[in-house]
Write a protein that holds these residues in place. Structure first.
Motif, mmCIF file in Angstrom:
data_model
loop_
_atom_site.group_PDB
_atom_site.id
_atom_site.type_symbol
_atom_site.label_atom_id
_atom_site.label_comp_id
_atom_site.label_asym_id
_atom_site.label_seq_id
_atom_site.Cartn_x
_atom_site.Cartn_y
_atom_site.Cartn_z
ATOM 1 N N UNK A 77 57.300 32.538 59.934
ATOM 2 C CA UNK A 77 57.609 32.561 61.363
ATOM 3 C C UNK A 77 59.066 32.889 61.621
ATOM 4 N N UNK A 78 59.324 33.495 62.778
ATOM 5 C CA UNK A 78 60.668 33.868 63.178
ATOM 6 C C UNK A 78 61.470 32.674 63.689
ATOM 7 N N UNK A 79 62.781 32.880 63.841
ATOM 8 C CA UNK A 79 63.694 31.816 64.255
ATOM 9 C C UNK A 79 63.343 31.242 65.626
ATOM 10 N N UNK A 80 62.946 32.110 66.529
ATOM 11 C CA UNK A 80 62.670 31.674 67.896
ATOM 12 C C UNK A 80 61.526 30.655 67.933
ATOM 13 N N UNK A 81 60.506 30.857 67.128
ATOM 14 C CA UNK A 81 59.355 29.956 67.094
ATOM 15 C C UNK A 81 59.688 28.680 66.318
ATOM 16 N N UNK A 82 60.480 28.829 65.246
ATOM 17 C CA UNK A 82 60.828 27.667 64.420
ATOM 18 C C UNK A 82 61.749 26.708 65.143
ATOM 19 N N UNK A 85 68.758 23.644 66.462
ATOM 20 C CA UNK A 85 69.474 22.520 67.070
ATOM 21 C C UNK A 85 69.480 22.609 68.600
ATOM 22 N N UNK A 86 69.574 23.810 69.145
ATOM 23 C CA UNK A 86 69.621 23.974 70.601
ATOM 24 C C UNK A 86 68.234 24.200 71.210
ATOM 25 N N UNK A 87 67.317 24.741 70.433
ATOM 26 C CA UNK A 87 65.977 25.074 70.935
ATOM 27 C C UNK A 87 64.957 24.185 70.231
ATOM 28 N N UNK A 88 64.076 23.539 70.988
ATOM 29 C CA UNK A 88 63.071 22.686 70.338
ATOM 30 C C UNK A 88 62.034 23.520 69.576
ATOM 31 N N UNK A 89 61.422 22.896 68.601
ATOM 32 C CA UNK A 89 60.381 23.543 67.798
ATOM 33 C C UNK A 89 59.167 23.827 68.688
ATOM 34 N N UNK A 90 58.558 24.995 68.520
ATOM 35 C CA UNK A 90 57.418 25.379 69.360
ATOM 36 C C UNK A 90 56.170 24.579 68.997
ATOM 37 N N UNK A 91 55.190 24.655 69.874
ATOM 38 C CA UNK A 91 53.915 23.961 69.651
ATOM 39 C C UNK A 91 53.228 24.444 68.385
ATOM 40 N N UNK A 92 53.323 25.759 68.132
ATOM 41 C CA UNK A 92 52.660 26.293 66.940
ATOM 42 C C UNK A 92 53.300 25.754 65.662
ATOM 43 N N UNK A 139 61.591 40.681 61.811
ATOM 44 C CA UNK A 139 62.297 39.677 61.016
ATOM 45 C C UNK A 139 61.455 39.158 59.854
ATOM 46 N N UNK A 140 60.362 39.812 59.564
ATOM 47 C CA UNK A 140 59.472 39.384 58.489
ATOM 48 C C UNK A 140 60.121 39.590 57.124
ATOM 49 N N UNK A 141 59.882 38.657 56.218
ATOM 50 C CA UNK A 141 60.361 38.819 54.851
ATOM 51 C C UNK A 141 59.602 39.944 54.148
ATOM 52 N N UNK A 142 58.488 40.364 54.722
ATOM 53 C CA UNK A 142 57.661 41.400 54.119
ATOM 54 C C UNK A 142 57.786 42.743 54.849
ATOM 55 N N UNK A 143 58.839 42.900 55.644
ATOM 56 C CA UNK A 143 59.049 44.130 56.412
ATOM 57 C C UNK A 143 59.163 45.347 55.492
ATOM 58 N N UNK A 165 61.357 40.573 67.436
ATOM 59 C CA UNK A 165 61.610 39.128 67.489
ATOM 60 C C UNK A 165 60.464 38.306 66.903
ATOM 61 N N UNK A 166 59.922 38.760 65.768
ATOM 62 C CA UNK A 166 58.832 38.048 65.101
ATOM 63 C C UNK A 166 59.085 37.956 63.609
ATOM 64 N N UNK A 167 58.430 36.988 63.004
ATOM 65 C CA UNK A 167 58.405 36.878 61.554
ATOM 66 C C UNK A 167 57.178 37.591 61.028
ATOM 67 N N UNK A 168 56.514 37.013 60.045
ATOM 68 C CA UNK A 168 55.364 37.663 59.407
ATOM 69 C C UNK A 168 54.061 37.508 60.170
ATOM 70 N N UNK A 169 53.884 36.414 60.888
ATOM 71 C CA UNK A 169 52.621 36.162 61.568
ATOM 72 C C UNK A 169 52.751 36.580 63.030
ATOM 73 N N UNK A 170 52.818 37.882 63.257
ATOM 74 C CA UNK A 170 53.055 38.424 64.596
ATOM 75 C C UNK A 170 51.920 38.085 65.550
ATOM 76 N N UNK A 171 50.710 37.942 65.050
ATOM 77 C CA UNK A 171 49.560 37.657 65.909
ATOM 78 C C UNK A 171 49.661 36.265 66.535
ATOM 79 N N UNK A 172 50.390 35.350 65.911
ATOM 80 C CA UNK A 172 50.576 34.006 66.467
ATOM 81 C C UNK A 172 51.828 33.927 67.324
ATOM 82 N N UNK A 173 52.872 34.634 66.921
ATOM 83 C CA UNK A 173 54.134 34.561 67.661
ATOM 84 C C UNK A 173 54.082 35.323 68.976
#
Length: 176
Positions: A77-82, A85-92, A139-143, A165-173
């Motif tokens: 997952x990308x930083x925005x979803x994770x 300190x300033x942004x709370x962790x997402x529901x996912x 932002x995926x490690x597998x880009x 603005x996504x990590x590897x699981x773009x379908x969820x983010x």
């Protein structure tokens, strides 16, 4: 996602994408198309191999500890979803942490071991005879894997979609 002439389909993200390509090369006449999300096609790089070894050792000796959860979530997952300190962790993220708590650490250890032992499928990519759509987060490690795979496929039958603005699981983010 793999579409079969028998109207069956299944989804493929990262490691599952690897398995779907193996299936397609073995049963070419049965596969109509592939939709792959952050696919893997080469053997793990030295750094990925080492990272997986550290994770598998942590899993083996300590079980599903917070450090392993963080490593797995950071991988997919990308930083925005994770959050941070300033942004709370997402529901996912909270749901995934809970899901990881419910899994047996030895099964995840086996999964990491399998990822580390994958073979290079680059040569078999030239044999793909179906339409292929590849999604990957910027932002995926597998880009680089996804870009490499797209370069090896026939351009008439394949396309790469890079999601911002996504990590590897773009379908969820970004399901939209």
């Amino acid at each position: 996602m793999c579409f079969f002439r028998s109207n069956l389909f299944s989804s493929g993200c990262t490691t599952n994408s690897y398995l779907h390509r193996l299936l397609q090369t073995k049963y070419r006449e049965r596969v109509l198309g592939l939709i792959l999300v952050s696919p893997l096609c080469r053997t793990p790089s030295w750094t990925e191999w080492f990272y997986n070894k550290v994770m598998s050792n942590l899993l083996y000796y300590y079980g599903m500890c917070d450090m392993v959860k963080d490593c797995l979530l950071q991988r997919y997952f990308g930083k925005r979803v994770r959050g941070g300190s300033a942004v709370p962790e997402s529901d996912i993220m909270q749901a995934c942490r809970s899901f990881l708590d419910q899994r047996q650490s030895m099964n995840i250890w086996r999964f990491i071991q399998t990822i580390n032992q994958r073979h290079d499928l680059t040569e078999s990519l030239k044999q793909l005879q179906c339409r292929t759509l590849i999604f990957v987060g910027e932002n995926s490690q597998f880009h680089t894997e996804a870009v490499h795979m797209t370069a090896k496929l026939d351009k008439r039958y394949s396309a790469l979609v890079e999601v911002q603005a996504c990590g590897s699981v773009v379908t969820e983010e970004q399901p939209h």
